[in-house]
Design an enzyme around this catalytic site. Sequence first.
Site, PDB file in Angstrom:
ATOM      1  N   LYS A  77       0.894  -1.352  -0.163  1.00  0.00           N
ATOM      2  CA  LYS A  77      -0.077   0.155   0.001  1.00  0.00           C
ATOM      3  C   LYS A  77       0.856   1.135   0.136  1.00  0.00           C
ATOM      4  CE  LYS A  77      -3.909   2.147   2.541  1.00  0.00           C
ATOM      5  NZ  LYS A  77      -4.851   1.812   3.925  1.00  0.00           N
ATOM      6  N   SER A 152      -9.588   1.959   2.970  1.00  0.00           N
ATOM      7  CA  SER A 152      -8.712   2.533   2.293  1.00  0.00           C
ATOM      8  C   SER A 152      -7.736   1.671   1.372  1.00  0.00           C
ATOM      9  CB  SER A 152      -7.994   3.725   2.900  1.00  0.00           C
ATOM     10  OG  SER A 152      -7.118   3.048   3.901  1.00  0.00           O
ATOM     11  N   SER A 176      -9.856  -0.496   7.248  1.00  0.00           N
ATOM     12  CA  SER A 176      -9.160  -0.440   5.848  1.00  0.00           C
ATOM     13  C   SER A 176      -8.534  -1.549   5.274  1.00  0.00           C
ATOM     14  CB  SER A 176      -8.222   0.764   5.740  1.00  0.00           C
ATOM     15  OG  SER A 176      -8.883   2.005   5.460  1.00  0.00           O
TER      16      SER A 176
HETATM   17  N1  GLN Z   1     -12.774   4.111   6.889  1.00  0.00           N
HETATM   18  C1  GLN Z   1     -12.282   4.760   7.835  1.00  0.00           C
HETATM   19  C2  GLN Z   1     -11.759   6.273   7.667  1.00  0.00           C
HETATM   20  O1  GLN Z   1     -11.919   6.859   6.570  1.00  0.00           O
HETATM   21  C3  GLN Z   1     -10.849   4.125   8.347  1.00  0.00           C
HETATM   22  C4  GLN Z   1     -10.017   4.285   7.449  1.00  0.00           C
HETATM   23  C5  GLN Z   1      -8.840   3.318   7.572  1.00  0.00           C
HETATM   24  O2  GLN Z   1      -8.982   2.172   8.313  1.00  0.00           O
HETATM   25  N2  GLN Z   1      -7.578   3.665   7.241  1.00  0.00           N
HETATM   26  O3  GLN Z   1     -11.282   6.631   8.572  1.00  0.00           O
END
Ligand code: GLN
Length: 489
Positions: A77, A152, A176
């Site tokens: 990532k 994400s 994410s």
């Molecule tokens: N969807 C959550 C956010 O937008 C978690 C994102 C993540 O786990 N990096 O904060």
Amino acid sequence: MFSSMTISQLRTLLRAREVSAEEVVISVFDQIDKVEGDIEAYVTLCRSEALVQAKRADALLKEGNAPDLCGIPIAIKDNISTAGLKTTCASRILDDYVPPFDATVVTKLKEAGVVIVGKTNLDEFALGSSTENSQFHVTRNPWDRSRVPGGSSGGSAAAVAAGEAIAALGSDTGGSIRQPAAFCGIVGLKPTYGLVSRYGLIPAAPSLDHVGPLTRDVRDAALVLQAIAGWDGKDPTSVQKELPNYEAVLSEDITGLVVGLPKELLDNELDPEAKEAIFGVANVLESLGARVEAISLPHAEYAMASFYLIASAEISSSLACFDGVRLGKRYGEAKDTTSMFMKTRGQLGIEAKRRILVGTAILQEDNYTTYFVKAQKVRTKIREDFQQAFGRCDVILSPTTPTPAFTLGHKLDRPVIMYKSDVYTSLANLAGIPALSVPCGYTEGGLPLGMQIMGKPFDEATVLKVGHLYEQQTASERRLPQKEVKANG
Ligand code: GLN
């Protein structure tokens, strides 16, 4: 085709010299050439470097004492630092940033012999649940290209699902890793806080951030976890622990194991097909000798609010340094400091700005006790709920997400609806406990569904074991998106 195999299958072939690491890498890049135009999982591809690494892996394999992941093509990532390789966080502010060092997880993967395929797309700074907040391009779900891959870590999940990498690393602040894994029909593991080093992960919310694997099956998750877990002096929150052999425990049985089914996570928000799938999983686990018990996590309903308050507060602080002076690409002239700051900070996308504003607001003196401190108290309550629950059960079963993958654009301008994607996953981040997402069936329309198995702190072994046994038991029902990827592509 090698690009659709698991790590463990390739390991056997590579060790037996029935295939070379170079051939495996070439097969992965062939698949990338076929589908990446449609999927767009990557921000950066490293074809020539990957071939060099594969040749090195082949030399080690020839000597006969190759490390465990030798020659396995893995995607990373793009918020995990890679020395000499652009690490952008899918942000204009870092679009030319080349880290001078590797994140500890990358160092460890390199020591384990992997071949790095490239850096995967994400929501800018890992803020989002659909990868649509990437400032570069959207990534499409390999099962249905009109849908999001989740986020994400959507690029990592889509790459693994589409055969563009054998496995990938993601980061998980509120879901994410697990949510995109569920949306793309693969396995995703968020380890216990402190088990895997965060050194070199560009932070979103440091008390909630984790690094973990996205893989095709649970065994592969165990193999990658083995390679990246362990104490790291460079991460002050890293924990010193003796590591079990995660692969060895997979073959143990689960007779007498108690699976908790929290009523709060089978609520009205849950898609009926997803709910049915979870009851199906419970039946399978019972048939394997486990006992399923109804439990309660009374504060679960406050998790979302607590998560977004704490996360935004931390994010506003983490992103403060990207001002074109301390860090990040400078936009505008340095002569006029205010306008330079404004131009530079103005490059951030809407979601990053939203979190910075919310975070800054709730850390103001008047709001601090009302919101931030209260959210932290709720976090403690949630941890206590889990401690209580784990007095009665060994693992907790829930859906990973309330719905399967949604269509592109569908939730983009409705942030609160988007945030609800994490309603079941963010609990494990608040509590710091391990949580695994495993595919557990399909909707009538053929989209994958995921289940989440949460465990006691540092008990990844049990979580993986339950996931693996379920997977073995239902192996014949498993489908692949690759056919569709090929057919449409
Ligand atoms: N969807 C959550 C956010 O937008 C978690 C994102 C993540 O786990 N990096 O904060």
